[in-house]
Design a protein around this motif. Sequence first.
Motif, PDB file in Angstrom:
ATOM      1  N   LEU A  22       0.837  -1.196   0.000  1.00 14.88           N
ATOM      2  CA  LEU A  22       0.000   0.000   0.000  1.00 14.88           C
ATOM      3  C   LEU A  22       0.878   1.255   0.000  1.00 14.88           C
ATOM      4  O   LEU A  22       0.617   2.203  -0.760  1.00 14.88           O
ATOM      5  CB  LEU A  22      -0.914  -0.007   1.218  1.00 14.88           C
ATOM      6  N   VAL A  23       1.907   1.257   0.827  1.00 17.08           N
ATOM      7  CA  VAL A  23       2.826   2.403   0.878  1.00 17.08           C
ATOM      8  C   VAL A  23       3.521   2.593  -0.466  1.00 17.08           C
ATOM      9  O   VAL A  23       3.653   3.716  -0.962  1.00 17.08           O
ATOM     10  CB  VAL A  23       3.860   2.220   2.005  1.00 17.08           C
ATOM     11  N   THR A  24       3.956   1.493  -1.064  1.00 16.11           N
ATOM     12  CA  THR A  24       4.600   1.582  -2.379  1.00 16.11           C
ATOM     13  C   THR A  24       3.659   2.224  -3.395  1.00 16.11           C
ATOM     14  O   THR A  24       4.065   3.086  -4.190  1.00 16.11           O
ATOM     15  CB  THR A  24       5.015   0.185  -2.863  1.00 16.11           C
ATOM     16  N   THR A  25       2.402   1.823  -3.362  1.00 13.43           N
ATOM     17  CA  THR A  25       1.426   2.352  -4.308  1.00 13.43           C
ATOM     18  C   THR A  25       1.201   3.846  -4.120  1.00 13.43           C
ATOM     19  O   THR A  25       1.276   4.629  -5.075  1.00 13.43           O
ATOM     20  CB  THR A  25       0.090   1.598  -4.155  1.00 13.43           C
ATOM     21  N   VAL A  26       0.901   4.266  -2.881  1.00 15.76           N
ATOM     22  CA  VAL A  26       0.587   5.688  -2.672  1.00 15.76           C
ATOM     23  C   VAL A  26       1.831   6.557  -2.825  1.00 15.76           C
ATOM     24  O   VAL A  26       1.720   7.743  -3.187  1.00 15.76           O
ATOM     25  CB  VAL A  26      -0.096   5.931  -1.313  1.00 15.76           C
ATOM     26  N   SER A  27       3.013   5.992  -2.577  1.00 16.93           N
ATOM     27  CA  SER A  27       4.230   6.792  -2.753  1.00 16.93           C
ATOM     28  C   SER A  27       4.411   7.193  -4.209  1.00 16.93           C
ATOM     29  O   SER A  27       4.994   8.246  -4.514  1.00 16.93           O
ATOM     30  CB  SER A  27       5.466   6.020  -2.269  1.00 16.93           C
ATOM     31  N   ARG A  28       3.913   6.367  -5.116  1.00 18.27           N
ATOM     32  CA  ARG A  28       3.983   6.684  -6.540  1.00 18.27           C
ATOM     33  C   ARG A  28       2.832   7.588  -6.970  1.00 18.27           C
ATOM     34  O   ARG A  28       3.021   8.537  -7.732  1.00 18.27           O
ATOM     35  CB  ARG A  28       3.962   5.393  -7.357  1.00 18.27           C
ATOM     36  N   GLU A  29       1.631   7.283  -6.469  1.00 19.91           N
ATOM     37  CA  GLU A  29       0.455   8.041  -6.894  1.00 19.91           C
ATOM     38  C   GLU A  29       0.436   9.454  -6.321  1.00 19.91           C
ATOM     39  O   GLU A  29      -0.061  10.381  -6.971  1.00 19.91           O
ATOM     40  CB  GLU A  29      -0.809   7.299  -6.476  1.00 19.91           C
ATOM     41  N   PHE A  30       0.941   9.635  -5.103  1.00 22.05           N
ATOM     42  CA  PHE A  30       0.827  10.927  -4.430  1.00 22.05           C
ATOM     43  C   PHE A  30       2.035  11.833  -4.635  1.00 22.05           C
ATOM     44  O   PHE A  30       1.956  13.027  -4.359  1.00 22.05           O
ATOM     45  CB  PHE A  30       0.639  10.728  -2.923  1.00 22.05           C
ATOM     46  N   ALA A  31       3.157  11.283  -5.097  1.00 20.97           N
ATOM     47  CA  ALA A  31       4.353  12.101  -5.302  1.00 20.97           C
ATOM     48  C   ALA A  31       4.128  13.034  -6.486  1.00 20.97           C
ATOM     49  O   ALA A  31       3.393  12.720  -7.419  1.00 20.97           O
ATOM     50  CB  ALA A  31       5.562  11.207  -5.554  1.00 20.97           C
ATOM     51  N   PRO A  32       4.753  14.215  -6.476  1.00 19.65           N
ATOM     52  CA  PRO A  32       5.751  14.680  -5.495  1.00 19.65           C
ATOM     53  C   PRO A  32       5.160  15.456  -4.320  1.00 19.65           C
ATOM     54  O   PRO A  32       5.897  15.852  -3.429  1.00 19.65           O
ATOM     55  CB  PRO A  32       6.631  15.600  -6.332  1.00 19.65           C
ATOM     56  N   GLU A  33       3.845  15.674  -4.319  1.00 21.66           N
ATOM     57  CA  GLU A  33       3.262  16.515  -3.265  1.00 21.66           C
ATOM     58  C   GLU A  33       3.323  15.854  -1.884  1.00 21.66           C
ATOM     59  O   GLU A  33       3.482  16.520  -0.860  1.00 21.66           O
ATOM     60  CB  GLU A  33       1.805  16.856  -3.600  1.00 21.66           C
ATOM     61  N   ILE A  34       3.137  14.531  -1.851  1.00 17.92           N
ATOM     62  CA  ILE A  34       3.123  13.801  -0.580  1.00 17.92           C
ATOM     63  C   ILE A  34       4.100  12.643  -0.673  1.00 17.92           C
ATOM     64  O   ILE A  34       4.092  11.883  -1.643  1.00 17.92           O
ATOM     65  CB  ILE A  34       1.712  13.247  -0.273  1.00 17.92           C
ATOM     66  N   ARG A  35       4.945  12.509   0.350  1.00 19.76           N
ATOM     67  CA  ARG A  35       5.853  11.364   0.427  1.00 19.76           C
ATOM     68  C   ARG A  35       5.250  10.296   1.339  1.00 19.76           C
ATOM     69  O   ARG A  35       4.596  10.609   2.325  1.00 19.76           O
ATOM     70  CB  ARG A  35       7.216  11.766   0.998  1.00 19.76           C
ATOM     71  N   ALA A  36       5.488   9.027   1.012  1.00 14.65           N
ATOM     72  CA  ALA A  36       4.992   7.925   1.839  1.00 14.65           C
ATOM     73  C   ALA A  36       6.084   6.891   2.038  1.00 14.65           C
ATOM     74  O   ALA A  36       6.756   6.483   1.075  1.00 14.65           O
ATOM     75  CB  ALA A  36       3.767   7.266   1.192  1.00 14.65           C
ATOM     76  N   ASN A  37       6.281   6.473   3.278  1.00 14.13           N
ATOM     77  CA  ASN A  37       7.296   5.487   3.608  1.00 14.13           C
ATOM     78  C   ASN A  37       6.765   4.539   4.679  1.00 14.13           C
ATOM     79  O   ASN A  37       5.788   4.841   5.371  1.00 14.13           O
ATOM     80  CB  ASN A  37       8.571   6.172   4.120  1.00 14.13           C
ATOM     81  N   ALA A  38       7.419   3.403   4.798  1.00 10.79           N
ATOM     82  CA  ALA A  38       7.061   2.426   5.821  1.00 10.79           C
ATOM     83  C   ALA A  38       8.246   2.207   6.749  1.00 10.79           C
ATOM     84  O   ALA A  38       9.400   2.248   6.318  1.00 10.79           O
ATOM     85  CB  ALA A  38       6.646   1.099   5.186  1.00 10.79           C
ATOM     86  N   VAL A  39       7.954   1.957   8.013  1.00 14.26           N
ATOM     87  CA  VAL A  39       8.976   1.636   9.000  1.00 14.26           C
ATOM     88  C   VAL A  39       8.637   0.267   9.569  1.00 14.26           C
ATOM     89  O   VAL A  39       7.511   0.029  10.005  1.00 14.26           O
ATOM     90  CB  VAL A  39       9.028   2.686  10.129  1.00 14.26           C
TER      91      VAL A  39
END
Length: 272
Positions: free
Chosen positions: A178-195
């Motif tokens: 899910l993080v991988t998906t939104v990191s692509r769809e929302f960039a560059p305005e929003i960054r998404a990462n997983a810990v």
Amino acid sequence: MRLAVVDPRMDLELADTAALVTASASGLGPACTRALADEGANVTLCGRDRERLERVRERIADGTRGDVLAVRADVTDPDDVSRAVRETVDTFGGLDGLVAGGAEPPRTTFLETDERDWYRAYDALVMSVVWAIEESHEHLLASEHGTITCLTPRASRGGSGSEGVAPSNAVGGAVVELVTTVSREFAPEIRANAVRPGAIETARTEERLEARVERGTHDDYEAGLAAMADGIPMKRVGEPRELGDVVAFLSSPKASFVNGAEIPVDGGPAGR
């Protein structure tokens, strides 16, 4: 000549920003909240137990730079998640960072897990994050540095599933995708990462180790900790704040080119 005293801390530029940390009344949530508030962020923590939530809020708010708001909310209820986002925005004037942690899934083996347990686990670990991202998206988009940081179950990668938590082992990896998906769809305005946390000494960990001592699995608490640390190159388990600091960094402009990453905070287990 007198040398100037230099503050060794890195300024993460989070002062006066607003963050929401979901499922944060216990586990690793309080450490994430504290790390963000120490950097000057105004933070909302949420959980189902109002009394525990208020105790955590008071403990965190004592001495931090940012304000801390407590909102009673069950992350497996989409209406509660929506309300937590709304109260954060209303109180702090916006939302710059979402730290999404899941609820506790059923603790069962595969054969003990019934059909409803599988659905409960998916709601607790995956849909709770989906709802938090959906409700936060428009506010993060309005921020200059919108970020999403998701805490994944420990067994999300590498075949390291813990015993007795089959539902978590099975569905936890979906959070990373899910993080991988939104990191692509929302960039560059929003960054998404997983810990991805490894063995961390939380209150829940203490309870489990103490139970094992009572059952005779370990001679004492320290022996239990040593067993948890077996195979970790750092020769110890982690402290909650060590993970919280990573979350604070990923939520900050200092991590402006980190997007779509899954970062383990685990001391480097053997075999990874």
